[in-house]
Design an enzyme around this catalytic site. Structure first.
Site, PDB file in Angstrom:
ATOM      1  N   GLU A 153      -6.416  -4.986   3.574  1.00  0.00           N
ATOM      2  CA  GLU A 153      -6.481  -5.983   2.555  1.00  0.00           C
ATOM      3  C   GLU A 153      -7.439  -5.932   1.493  1.00  0.00           C
ATOM      4  OE1 GLU A 153      -3.757  -7.232   3.192  1.00  0.00           O
ATOM      5  OE2 GLU A 153      -3.283  -7.255   5.314  1.00  0.00           O
ATOM      6  N   THR A 165       0.722  -1.423   0.073  1.00  0.00           N
ATOM      7  CA  THR A 165      -0.042   0.003   0.045  1.00  0.00           C
ATOM      8  C   THR A 165       0.972   1.275   0.000  1.00  0.00           C
ATOM      9  OG1 THR A 165      -1.749  -1.215   1.225  1.00  0.00           O
ATOM     10  CG2 THR A 165      -1.821   1.226   1.273  1.00  0.00           C
TER      11      THR A 165
END
Length: 675
Positions: free
Chosen positions: A437, A154
């Site tokens: 996630e 990320t």
């Protein structure tokens, strides 16, 4: 209580006796709690092993969570690292290994707040995506904690959309190295756990460039801190991202890379590699880069999502048979709040949901194991179904469990709002699972893409994966139920869910095609259908969950009363879903208004039936008091004593009041002098 009036203290003595209100609930169980626990664990031996692991951890003072609710961010981080380090020692002492049968019970026994959770994802990435040579080099080092790993995917500007990642890895054939850069602020890695202060290495995802050409996102092992003194490596800037809504014990971090060079062999290369001259070779599907995320999603469902809902149900249901409020009948004592239909309607569907999701978790584990065996053979055929299932169920389960934990918290009234109830920390933790996630809406759309493709294939007679074969079946247009008892037939309600899922997928596919045929560009047409696509994906996952629950109940043995109570829970889960989403079942007339009244009647009739077994049903989850860490949810039901006793442990009750000398004293004295 009399003890309060006499000023005596009850530490240990009264708290060891069981509140008669909760004791009475256990005497009338319609099934064997111990046998149900064994069923949930997968067998008597598994229960024995799980309890042995829990006992070893809970008896060790290093793992105590006693003061957790009173700790600062720094104290929680330090405690989490201490526990993470101590856990390695404990595992060696006990002979537990990361691939041993005990391992899956350790995290449940620790109940969170332990460091190095990303270390296991770092290792899994290397195991799944690394070559044999890479696995041989890195896994022993990671297993022995000679390095601490993180997982840097990320970025500040990109999360779920992997193709949009901006970190770059440029191959330099003259030195046989990749040069990694985060070229702008949005490319900075942001959120990886264990990265802020702990990790020495990370698996970083970056866009691979060779001779100016981009080959898409690939994973690289990057050292970020010295193994000698833990200082940051040249070109690396990293730190902690600051306080969050929860996970204060985790050092979620940021990472910037400026011309950081890693050797060619640090690109994970089981499925693709860069040869010394810069030739790029792909050995498998590009989708395999998503496989680590898929494995993380599936493990997160059981560890981080279903367990908190089970705990919240345990706390709220136990509290609801001890808490008495108002009178159901004049002249009688105040009633247990679980005897009110509204309280049953809040809590019992959450209990049924916890069981439904426990069984769907098994379904997903089996799907994953089958797919993983195929991937090991370099057969990627099951990847689309696995990816779609893990995405859709992650979204559905996290959404329902988050909502369920919040309902449990609110059902406990004011005491539920206290951190000492254990419910706020369950809620803030589970809320995060809807976002990390993979953000849930995006995940539902991934599932929807698979469903639309499968529907098109099924419509033209092509084979489709097992989970979507129902899309080819032609079923009756109307529900055949004649009375409320018909809705306790699994065939009746399963068909209603199937019909609704097919209708939503079919109508959205038709809308998509109509838009494209009318000249709208494909991506614009898709965007105009996304609300309905997400709804269709939810309907598919809900249908599979109901169908799986029904099939699980059918496989159960009839003895010990377990099948009967599981059938009641299955009925409640299914009917609650229809009752709560009436519009989609009534939409095309599949159910009539009169039939919806039958659903409501059957649903409400089930509440008092399951209420009788509510406490035994949460007892079967078998959480120890230490694991729950809740003043409201303890096995003995001594709620009020425990709340008061725990409140005494707050440092604010033993320290000097920091505001008195500076603010309160002048205020009070000024007021007095004026008087």
């Amino acid at each position: 209580m009399a003890l309060l009036e006499t000023g005596k203290h009850w530490q240990g003595s009264v708290l060891s006796s069981v509140n008669p209100d909760i004791a009475g609930e256990r005497q009338t169980a319609s099934f064997s709690v111990e046998k149900l626990t064994a069923l949930l664990d997968g067998g008597v031996e598994q229960t024995r092993m799980r309890r042995a692991v829990a006992e070893a951890i809970e008896c060790d003072p290093e793992f105590s969570r006693e003061n957790q609710y009173f700790q600062s961010q720094n104290e929680r981080y330090e405690a989490a690292v201490r526990k993470g380090v101590h856990l390695q020692k404990k595992m060696r002492e006990m002979g537990w290994t990361e691939d041993g049968p005990e391992y899956k019970y350790i995290y449940r026994a620790l109940s969170g707040d332990v460091a190095f959770l990303l270390h296991s994802i770092f290792m899994r990435s290397i195991s799944v995506l690394g070559s044999e040579k890479q696995v041989t080099k890195w896994i022993p080092l990671a297993s022995q904690y000679r390095l601490i790993g993180s997982y840097a995917q990320t970025e500040l500007g990109h999360g779920t959309y992997l193709q949009g990642l901006e970190t770059t890895a440029v191959f330099d054939s003259s030195t046989q190295e990749f040069i990694l850069n985060t070229p702008k602020i949005s490319a900075m890695k942001w959120w990886p756990g264990d990265m802020g202060r702990s990790a020495t290495h990370t698996v970083a995802f970056a866009q691979l460039y060779i001779h100016g050409k981009c080959y898409g996102v690939h994973p690289f092992i990057v050292q970020i801190r010295s193994l000698q003194d833990h200082s940051l490596c040249p070109g690396v800037t990293a730190g902690d991202i600051g306080p969050k809504m929860s996970f204060e014990h985790a050092d979620n971090g940021y990472l910037m890379l400026q011309n950081v060079r890693v050797p060619r062999e640090n690109m994970l290369s089981k499925f693709c590699e860069v040869q010394p001259d810069g030739t790029y070779r792909r050995l498998g599907s590009q989708q395999i880069n998503y496989f680590t995320m898929t494995t993380v999603r599936i493990s997160l469902i059981s560890d981080e999502v279903i367990t908190p809902l089970m705990k919240a149900c345990t706390i709220a249901i136990r509290y609801s048979v001890v808490r008495r409020q108002s009178k159901l009948q004049p002249g009688e004592e105040e009633a247990k709040i679980l005897d009110y239909q509204t309280q049953q309607e809040k809590l019992l569907p959450q209990l049924a949901t916890a069981y439904a999701f426990h069984f769907i978790d098994h379904y997903l584990q089996e799907l994953f194991n089958r797919a993983y065996r195929e991937i090991q053979r370099k057969n990627f055929d099951m990847l689309p179904e696995l990816h779609a299932s893990s995405s859709g169920f992650k979204a559905l389960i996290t959404q329902h469990c988050t909502s369920g934990v919040e309902i449990c918290l609110r059902a406990c009234g004011g005491h539920g709002y206290s951190l000492l109830s254990g419910l706020p920390s369950l809620y803030t933790k589970i809320l995060a699972s809807c976002i990390y996630e993979g953000e849930n809406t995006i995940l539902l759309l991934q599932t929807a893409r698979f469903l639309i493709k499968s529907f098109m294939a099924a419509s033209s007679g092509q084979p489709v994966p097992p989970s979507v074969t129902y899309l080819a079946a032609v079923k009756p247009r109307k529900c055949p139920a004649k009375n409320k008892l018909d809705f306790l037939s699994p065939d009746i309600y399963t068909e209603a869910y199937e019909h609704t899922a097919v209708r939503l997928i079919r109508s959205t596919a038709a809308k998509l095609q109509d838009l494209i045929q009318s000249g709208v560009k494909k991506h614009d047409a898709w965007n105009q259908c996304t609300v309905q696509l997400a709804q269709a994906a939810k309907a598919h996952c809900h249908y599979i969950t109901v169908k799986n629950f029904v099939e699980t109940v059918e496989r159960l043995e009839t003895k010990a009363g377990i099948q009967k109570i599981m059938k009641h829970l299955c009925d409640l889960f299914a009917l609650h879903g229809i009752f709560s989403n009436a519009g989609i079942f009534l939409h095309d007339g599949y159910l009539s208004g009169a039939q919806m009244d039958m659903v409501t009647a059957s649903y409400l009739d089930l509440l008092p039936v399951i209420r009788k077994d509510a406490v035994p049903l949460v007892d079967a989850f078998d959480f120890s008091d230490k694991s729950l860490n809740s003043a409201l949810g303890s096995y003995d039901g001594q709620v009020y004593q425990r709340l008061y006793e725990w409140a005494q442990k707050s440092p604010t009750n033993t320290q000097m009041n920091p505001a008195y000398e500076r603010y309160l004293k002048p205020l009070l004295h000024n007021t007095l002098s004026k008087l």
